[in-house]
Scaffold this motif. Structure first.
Motif, mmCIF file in Angstrom:
data_model
loop_
_atom_site.group_PDB
_atom_site.id
_atom_site.type_symbol
_atom_site.label_atom_id
_atom_site.label_comp_id
_atom_site.label_asym_id
_atom_site.label_seq_id
_atom_site.Cartn_x
_atom_site.Cartn_y
_atom_site.Cartn_z
ATOM 1 N N TYR A 1 -18.153 3.591 8.892
ATOM 2 C CA TYR A 1 -18.391 3.389 10.325
ATOM 3 C C TYR A 1 -18.924 4.661 10.966
ATOM 4 N N PHE A 2 -18.284 5.787 10.670
ATOM 5 C CA PHE A 2 -18.702 7.019 11.328
ATOM 6 C C PHE A 2 -19.936 7.635 10.684
ATOM 7 N N PRO B 1 1.728 11.880 1.101
ATOM 8 C CA PRO B 1 1.399 12.036 2.523
ATOM 9 C C PRO B 1 0.613 10.870 3.117
ATOM 10 N N GLU B 2 0.610 10.847 4.414
ATOM 11 C CA GLU B 2 -0.082 9.785 5.150
ATOM 12 C C GLU B 2 -1.589 9.984 5.082
ATOM 13 N N TRP C 1 -4.737 -0.042 0.466
ATOM 14 C CA TRP C 1 -5.011 -0.120 1.898
ATOM 15 C C TRP C 1 -5.538 1.210 2.412
ATOM 16 N N GLU C 2 -4.947 2.294 1.889
ATOM 17 C CA GLU C 2 -5.306 3.621 2.412
ATOM 18 C C GLU C 2 -6.782 3.906 2.185
ATOM 19 N N PRO D 1 -5.413 13.153 7.149
ATOM 20 C CA PRO D 1 -6.335 14.223 6.732
ATOM 21 C C PRO D 1 -7.315 13.749 5.668
ATOM 22 N N VAL E 1 -9.181 1.834 1.389
ATOM 23 C CA VAL E 1 -10.059 0.879 2.074
ATOM 24 C C VAL E 1 -10.255 1.302 3.525
ATOM 25 N N ALA E 2 -9.138 1.653 4.178
ATOM 26 C CA ALA E 2 -9.232 2.065 5.576
ATOM 27 C C ALA E 2 -10.070 3.332 5.708
ATOM 28 N N GLN F 1 -14.417 11.191 5.945
ATOM 29 C CA GLN F 1 -15.373 11.099 7.031
ATOM 30 C C GLN F 1 -16.370 12.259 6.967
ATOM 31 N N TRP G 1 -13.703 2.455 5.031
ATOM 32 C CA TRP G 1 -14.195 1.657 6.162
ATOM 33 C C TRP G 1 -14.563 2.593 7.307
ATOM 34 N N ARG G 2 -13.651 3.531 7.524
ATOM 35 C CA ARG G 2 -13.819 4.491 8.596
ATOM 36 C C ARG G 2 -15.010 5.421 8.313
#
Lengths: 325, 326
Positions: free
Chosen positions: A62-63, A16-17, A51-52, A20, A54-55, A26, A58-59
């Protein structure tokens, strides 16, 4: 061995992407904070960095110190909370701010706090906001109107917006006041904040009375405010404006520590501050049409200016030391 | 009762508006004036007119008279920048002139025209909320905005000269939501998104459902003038990118502008370098006038529009299937 907390691997399940999972990461960051988020990033490194994740990390990072929603001017409640300890340190320990007359700030409804501007960087705005929030019974949030030079500066501009400052303009000020907000403004503008050390505590011209017109149009009372101490945090010995101009800065200050000590020069000196609020000046009696009367505007502007100058002079006369008050 | 003519029905918003109006007012009242025919399923009358041809105004006048058109919905604008600048200029600026001239000559009472909040121009000096009376000052070197600006100027001048022609100009914030595909969604679909170092402006993203509701409201009401059609709340650019799970890569702006321009010229970039202004400075518009005079209140904030787009790009249904026991 079993008491060791289980490390949640961040390697994503196949298929899956990312969305979620990112939300889950987060959530975790919200619960555990930044350090755990970083720890997880290191953990993820062991499982192979994709990449997944890391993103997602990163997110999450940030939050952990930004909120997902800001108000219409970009104020970020979580970001403000995050950097509040630094501001509070400066307020209580570094500058030992001594507020007086905070109760003169109306407990509700629109009001315009008008203060003298000094100190090269807009620390005085931050301290006025803190003084009102800490000492005022209504715990009001003062929205400062920031000069263009700050509101357009890379890095500083987004940070100011996140902490609740708004670029100074008639439209922005009017919108805030009409919404019943407490607004702070520095009519001296660049002339005040960048003045030389030898000109300290001599108020510069108060613009063209824009702040008075703002108050008249919205019938907001004006609360004169005098900040003493901010002139000494970055004593500007000379100005090399030709250095700043190519970078879009209206001035380039030379202080005992800047640019000599590089980034260390941005550390302000620990002068003792006081912030005085005077009785509010009502403007509703003149009506909104008073804003079109240049004589009235200038008279009110001068009245506010002289009140602030008087408060400053009074403080200076009582002050025995720049550092200890 | 006269017909409602629509241009630009092949555009995203135009096509959706056509479909919606076919449901609400009935296909019999509609007339598609476009090069491309409408989908057969809609059974809408179609007259092929190319707005870029030199005698387009005469053709349009004939069509408007023959079909007894009482309202024109002019949506023939490009959302994204294009390299065929001449064609875009002919379509958007000169084409709008033709539509307005024909509408005025045919005695059409109502024109609703699509525009963009980006036409205000992204500037550091912009107030936090641009109102409709703010002068339109896009970067003069940005052809994309210049053609839209000219179309707006034609509309303003026709409003002055023909008081009976009620022209409503709808300045839509950038659309984002299900089925939106534009140059910025292509950037947003990447894992790594370049941003300008040290800048984080508030941006607005309008949900297509809100855009459609606003267009419908403008068709129903005779209000004239410009209206900002914006979401209920802006969102900082970086917050949006992080919400979307992107990795923002900061680029210093003195490098970003020429680099973007170079990539655009080389045919690999999504937009000319001047577009960097829109991720550097705020260009946020105020929707109060549309609320007051069109009765349009957005139901979605920028964040909702973004989340709706992400859900559309990454449907949760696939996840549910993947997690279900085999």
């Amino acid at each position: 061995m079993s008491s060791r907390p289980k490390v949640v691997p961040l390697r994503p399940p196949p298929g899956p992407e990312s969305d979620p999972r990112a939300t889950a990461a987060q959530e975790t960051a919200r619960r555990d904070g930044l350090l755990v988020a970083i720890a997880r990033a290191l953990e993820a490194g062991r499982h192979g960095l994709t990449w997944e994740n890391v993103a997602a990390l990163w997110r999450a990072a940030y939050f952990s110190w930004h909120s997902e929603e800001v108000d219409e001017f970009g104020r970020d409640a979580k970001f403000t909370e995050t950097i509040r300890p630094l501001f509070e340190f400066l307020y209580t320990v570094w500058w030992r701010v001594e507020p007086a007359g905070v109760e003169n700030v109306p407990a509700e409804g629109a009001a315009l706090v008008v203060a003298n501007h000094s100190g090269v960087l807009p620390w005085d705005g931050v301290m006025i906001t803190l003084a009102v929030r800490h000492e005022h019974p209504a715990r009001r949030e003062c929205r400062m109107l920031a000069l263009d030079m700050f509101a357009l500066l890379p890095f500083l501009a987004p940070a100011l917006a996140r902490t609740g400052a708004v670029r100074a303009s008639q439209e922005n000020g009017e919108r805030l006041l009409r919404a019943g907000e407490l607004v702070g403004v520095f009519p001296e503008g660049v002339k005040g904040v960048g003045k030389r050390y030898r000109d300290r505590y001599k108020l510069a011209r108060f613009g063209r009375g824009g702040f008075v017109r703002l108050a008249l149009r919205t019938s907001a009372p004006i609360v004169p405010c005098a900040v003493v101490g901010a002139e000494e945090i970055h004593p500007v010995l000379a100005k090399a404006d030709w250095v700043g101009r190519p970078f879009g800065l209206p001035y380039f200050p030379i202080t005992p520590s800047f640019p000599l000590l590089g980034p260390l020069g941005a550390v302000p000196l620990p002068a003792k501050w006081s912030i005085d609020f005077a009785d509010p000046i009502p403007t509703a009696t003149h009506g909104p049409e008073g804003a079109e009367d240049p004589i009235l505007v200038n008279r009110l502007s001068e009245q506010v200016r002289s009140i602030i100058q008087r408060m400053i002079d009074g403080r200076l006369a009582r002050r025995r030391s720049v550092w200890f008050g | 009762m006269g017909r409602i003519a629509l241009t630009g029905t092949a555009s995203f918003l135009g096509a959706r508006l056509l479909r919606r109006l076919a449901e609400t007012t009935g296909a019999a009242r509609l007339l598609v004036v476009d090069v491309a025919p409408p989908p057969d399923a809609l059974d809408v009358r179609h007259r092929a007119v190319d707005l870029t041809e030199p005698a387009a105004d005469q053709r349009l006048l004939d069509v408007f008279r023959e079909e007894q058109v009482e309202a024109v919905l002019h949506f023939a604008f490009y959302t994204g920048p294009r390299r065929d600048a001449t064609h875009v200029h002919e379509l958007e600026s000169i084409g709008t002139l033709a539509v307005l001239a024909a509408a005025a000559a045919a005695g059409v009472g109502r024109v609703v025209m699509r525009s963009f909040t980006a036409v205000y121009g992204a500037r550091g000096q912009n107030p936090a909320f641009l109102t409709e009376d703010r002068p339109l000052q896009p970067d003069p070197a940005l052809g994309w905005a210049r053609d839209k600006l000219e179309a707006e100027q034609h509309a303003a001048s026709f409003s002055r000269r023909y008081p009976d022609l009620k022209i409503a100009v709808l300045r839509f914030a950038p659309l984002l939501g299900p089925r939106v595909h534009t140059f910025y969604t292509r950037i947003l679909d990447r894992r790594v998104v370049p941003v300008l170092m040290g800048y984080d402006p508030l941006v607005q993203m309008l949900h297509p459902d809100d855009a459609l509701a606003a267009a419908e409201a403008a068709v129903d009401r005779p209000a004239a003038g410009a209206f900002n059609i914006v979401p209920s709340r802006p969102i900082p650019l970086l917050t949006a990118l992080h919400l979307a799970g992107k990795i923002p890569v900061p680029v210093p702006h003195p490098i970003a502008y020429p680099a973007a321009e170079l990539m655009w010229s080389a045919g690999v970039g999504e937009a000319p370098g001047r577009f960097c202004d829109y991720v550097r400075f705020p260009c946020v518009a105020d929707g109060e006038r549309a609320r007051r005079e069109l009765g349009f209140a957005p139901r979605h904030a920028s964040r909702d529009a973004l989340l709706a787009y992400l859900e559309y790009r990454h449907p949760p249904a696939r996840l549910a299937r993947a997690e279900a026991p085999a």
